[in-house]
Design a protein around this motif. Structure first.
Motif, PDB file in Angstrom:
ATOM      1  N   ASN A  67       0.832  -1.210   0.000  1.00 61.83           N
ATOM      2  CA  ASN A  67       0.000   0.000   0.000  1.00 61.83           C
ATOM      3  C   ASN A  67       0.868   1.263   0.000  1.00 61.83           C
ATOM      4  O   ASN A  67       0.715   2.152   0.831  1.00 61.83           O
ATOM      5  N   CYS A  68       1.748   1.332  -0.968  1.00 67.96           N
ATOM      6  CA  CYS A  68       2.780   2.374  -0.986  1.00 67.96           C
ATOM      7  C   CYS A  68       2.253   3.783  -1.231  1.00 67.96           C
ATOM      8  O   CYS A  68       2.927   4.750  -0.881  1.00 67.96           O
ATOM      9  N   LEU A  69       1.076   3.945  -1.795  1.00 71.97           N
ATOM     10  CA  LEU A  69       0.563   5.301  -2.041  1.00 71.97           C
ATOM     11  C   LEU A  69      -0.304   5.843  -0.910  1.00 71.97           C
ATOM     12  O   LEU A  69      -0.558   7.047  -0.854  1.00 71.97           O
ATOM     13  N   ALA A  70      -0.721   4.976   0.009  1.00 71.65           N
ATOM     14  CA  ALA A  70      -1.626   5.415   1.082  1.00 71.65           C
ATOM     15  C   ALA A  70      -1.088   6.612   1.874  1.00 71.65           C
ATOM     16  O   ALA A  70      -1.837   7.566   2.109  1.00 71.65           O
ATOM     17  N   PRO A  71       0.189   6.619   2.283  1.00 67.28           N
ATOM     18  CA  PRO A  71       0.663   7.766   3.062  1.00 67.28           C
ATOM     19  C   PRO A  71       0.627   9.086   2.284  1.00 67.28           C
ATOM     20  O   PRO A  71       0.534  10.158   2.872  1.00 67.28           O
ATOM     21  N   PHE A  72       0.692   9.012   0.964  1.00 63.53           N
ATOM     22  CA  PHE A  72       0.689  10.226   0.153  1.00 63.53           C
ATOM     23  C   PHE A  72      -0.723  10.792  -0.019  1.00 63.53           C
ATOM     24  O   PHE A  72      -0.892  11.894  -0.520  1.00 63.53           O
ATOM     25  N   CYS A  73      -1.728  10.027   0.381  1.00 60.71           N
ATOM     26  CA  CYS A  73      -3.124  10.470   0.286  1.00 60.71           C
ATOM     27  C   CYS A  73      -3.651  10.999   1.608  1.00 60.71           C
ATOM     28  O   CYS A  73      -4.833  11.294   1.734  1.00 60.71           O
ATOM     29  N   ASP A  74      -2.776  11.115   2.584  1.00 66.70           N
ATOM     30  CA  ASP A  74      -3.158  11.658   3.886  1.00 66.70           C
ATOM     31  C   ASP A  74      -3.556  13.120   3.714  1.00 66.70           C
ATOM     32  O   ASP A  74      -2.778  13.925   3.201  1.00 66.70           O
ATOM     33  N   PRO A  75      -4.769  13.493   4.125  1.00 71.63           N
ATOM     34  CA  PRO A  75      -5.199  14.880   3.942  1.00 71.63           C
ATOM     35  C   PRO A  75      -4.346  15.896   4.699  1.00 71.63           C
ATOM     36  O   PRO A  75      -4.325  17.071   4.357  1.00 71.63           O
ATOM     37  N   SER A  76      -3.617  15.450   5.722  1.00 68.58           N
ATOM     38  CA  SER A  76      -2.777  16.394   6.462  1.00 68.58           C
ATOM     39  C   SER A  76      -1.426  16.639   5.770  1.00 68.58           C
ATOM     40  O   SER A  76      -0.683  17.529   6.178  1.00 68.58           O
ATOM     41  N   LEU A  77      -1.130  15.875   4.728  1.00 70.05           N
ATOM     42  CA  LEU A  77       0.123  16.064   3.984  1.00 70.05           C
ATOM     43  C   LEU A  77      -0.087  17.160   2.939  1.00 70.05           C
ATOM     44  O   LEU A  77      -0.933  17.039   2.056  1.00 70.05           O
ATOM     45  N   ARG A  78       0.677  18.217   3.057  1.00 67.91           N
ATOM     46  CA  ARG A  78       0.592  19.306   2.076  1.00 67.91           C
ATOM     47  C   ARG A  78       1.031  18.776   0.709  1.00 67.91           C
ATOM     48  O   ARG A  78       2.010  18.047   0.601  1.00 67.91           O
ATOM     49  N   LEU A  79       0.315  19.157  -0.306  1.00 63.76           N
ATOM     50  CA  LEU A  79       0.631  18.692  -1.649  1.00 63.76           C
ATOM     51  C   LEU A  79       2.019  19.142  -2.092  1.00 63.76           C
ATOM     52  O   LEU A  79       2.695  18.438  -2.838  1.00 63.76           O
ATOM     53  N   GLU A  80       2.464  20.296  -1.611  1.00 66.88           N
ATOM     54  CA  GLU A  80       3.799  20.775  -1.964  1.00 66.88           C
ATOM     55  C   GLU A  80       4.870  19.840  -1.406  1.00 66.88           C
ATOM     56  O   GLU A  80       5.979  19.776  -1.926  1.00 66.88           O
ATOM     57  N   ALA A  81       4.549  19.125  -0.333  1.00 68.83           N
ATOM     58  CA  ALA A  81       5.491  18.171   0.259  1.00 68.83           C
ATOM     59  C   ALA A  81       5.340  16.784  -0.360  1.00 68.83           C
ATOM     60  O   ALA A  81       6.296  16.010  -0.390  1.00 68.83           O
ATOM     61  N   ALA A  82       4.156  16.456  -0.866  1.00 71.08           N
ATOM     62  CA  ALA A  82       3.888  15.112  -1.375  1.00 71.08           C
ATOM     63  C   ALA A  82       4.760  14.761  -2.575  1.00 71.08           C
ATOM     64  O   ALA A  82       5.344  13.673  -2.631  1.00 71.08           O
ATOM     65  N   TYR A  83       4.846  15.652  -3.545  1.00 66.71           N
ATOM     66  CA  TYR A  83       5.599  15.315  -4.748  1.00 66.71           C
ATOM     67  C   TYR A  83       7.084  15.100  -4.476  1.00 66.71           C
ATOM     68  O   TYR A  83       7.646  14.088  -4.923  1.00 66.71           O
ATOM     69  N   PRO A  84       7.789  15.976  -3.743  1.00 66.90           N
ATOM     70  CA  PRO A  84       9.207  15.703  -3.474  1.00 66.90           C
ATOM     71  C   PRO A  84       9.417  14.395  -2.700  1.00 66.90           C
ATOM     72  O   PRO A  84      10.393  13.678  -2.945  1.00 66.90           O
ATOM     73  N   LEU A  85       8.493  14.069  -1.811  1.00 68.56           N
ATOM     74  CA  LEU A  85       8.612  12.798  -1.080  1.00 68.56           C
ATOM     75  C   LEU A  85       8.426  11.612  -2.014  1.00 68.56           C
ATOM     76  O   LEU A  85       9.164  10.629  -1.949  1.00 68.56           O
ATOM     77  N   LEU A  86       7.432  11.710  -2.888  1.00 69.37           N
ATOM     78  CA  LEU A  86       7.198  10.635  -3.856  1.00 69.37           C
ATOM     79  C   LEU A  86       8.393  10.491  -4.794  1.00 69.37           C
ATOM     80  O   LEU A  86       8.804   9.377  -5.136  1.00 69.37           O
ATOM     81  N   LYS A  87       8.992  11.602  -5.170  1.00 72.64           N
ATOM     82  CA  LYS A  87      10.190  11.576  -6.017  1.00 72.64           C
ATOM     83  C   LYS A  87      11.354  10.897  -5.285  1.00 72.64           C
ATOM     84  O   LYS A  87      12.076  10.092  -5.880  1.00 72.64           O
ATOM     85  N   ARG A  88      11.533  11.213  -4.000  1.00 70.09           N
ATOM     86  CA  ARG A  88      12.599  10.561  -3.221  1.00 70.09           C
ATOM     87  C   ARG A  88      12.363   9.058  -3.140  1.00 70.09           C
ATOM     88  O   ARG A  88      13.305   8.261  -3.251  1.00 70.09           O
ATOM     89  N   LEU A  89      11.104   8.652  -2.954  1.00 74.37           N
ATOM     90  CA  LEU A  89      10.787   7.224  -2.867  1.00 74.37           C
ATOM     91  C   LEU A  89      11.092   6.526  -4.185  1.00 74.37           C
ATOM     92  O   LEU A  89      11.756   5.487  -4.197  1.00 74.37           O
ATOM     93  N   THR A  90      10.647   7.087  -5.297  1.00 76.63           N
ATOM     94  CA  THR A  90      10.889   6.436  -6.585  1.00 76.63           C
ATOM     95  C   THR A  90      12.374   6.420  -6.930  1.00 76.63           C
ATOM     96  O   THR A  90      12.863   5.445  -7.506  1.00 76.63           O
ATOM     97  N   THR A  91      13.092   7.467  -6.562  1.00 76.16           N
ATOM     98  CA  THR A  91      14.543   7.488  -6.795  1.00 76.16           C
ATOM     99  C   THR A  91      15.217   6.376  -6.018  1.00 76.16           C
ATOM    100  O   THR A  91      16.072   5.655  -6.544  1.00 76.16           O
ATOM    101  N   ARG A  92      14.821   6.191  -4.752  1.00 79.60           N
ATOM    102  CA  ARG A  92      15.418   5.138  -3.930  1.00 79.60           C
ATOM    103  C   ARG A  92      15.088   3.759  -4.484  1.00 79.60           C
ATOM    104  O   ARG A  92      15.956   2.873  -4.527  1.00 79.60           O
ATOM    105  N   LEU A  93      13.877   3.558  -4.929  1.00 76.62           N
ATOM    106  CA  LEU A  93      13.501   2.260  -5.498  1.00 76.62           C
ATOM    107  C   LEU A  93      14.278   1.990  -6.783  1.00 76.62           C
ATOM    108  O   LEU A  93      14.669   0.848  -7.041  1.00 76.62           O
TER     109      LEU A  93
END
Length: 124
Positions: A67-93
């Protein structure tokens, strides 16, 4: 888990079903306890924790991110923070994929989050 250790990062949502894994293993082996001990589960409560756990992976064991996308759908996560975090995750993978098997699972995120993440990606 039948023959070697497996690392699991649980991204949240409905949660990792350890009982289903135990039932599946029981059908394959009589050494259930040994197989279950080879499954190392960590839970990520937030997108930040999920990325941090992925960045800390060093073992050459297969990696499952449940369920790797669930944390990125948290309403308390600012969208400006979501994309860089998702980018870091995909880079690491991408870095890890040459040295160990990786499986990521996810349920479809809410439509509003998909559109917003895609718009953020296009604008960065």
């Amino acid at each position: 888990a039948l023959r070697q250790p497996v690392s699991v990062i649980d991204g949240g949502g409905q949660g990792f079903d350890a009982f289903a894994i135990a039932r599946a293993l029981r059908r394959e082996t009589v050494a259930l306890d040994e197989s279950l001990k080879r499954i190392m589960v960590t839970r990520a409560g937030t997108a930040y924790q999920l990325v941090q756990l992925a960045e800390q992976v060093e073992r050459p064991y297969p990696l499952i991110i449940y369920n790797c996308l669930a944390p990125f759908c948290d309403p308390s996560l600012r969208l400006e923070a979501a994309y860089p975090l998702l980018k870091r995750l995909t880079t690491r993978l991408e870095e890890l994929k040459g040295s160990l098997p990786i499986v990521c699972s996810s349920k479809p995120p809410p439509t509003t989050h998909v559109g917003l993440l895609l718009n953020l990606k296009e604008n960065n």
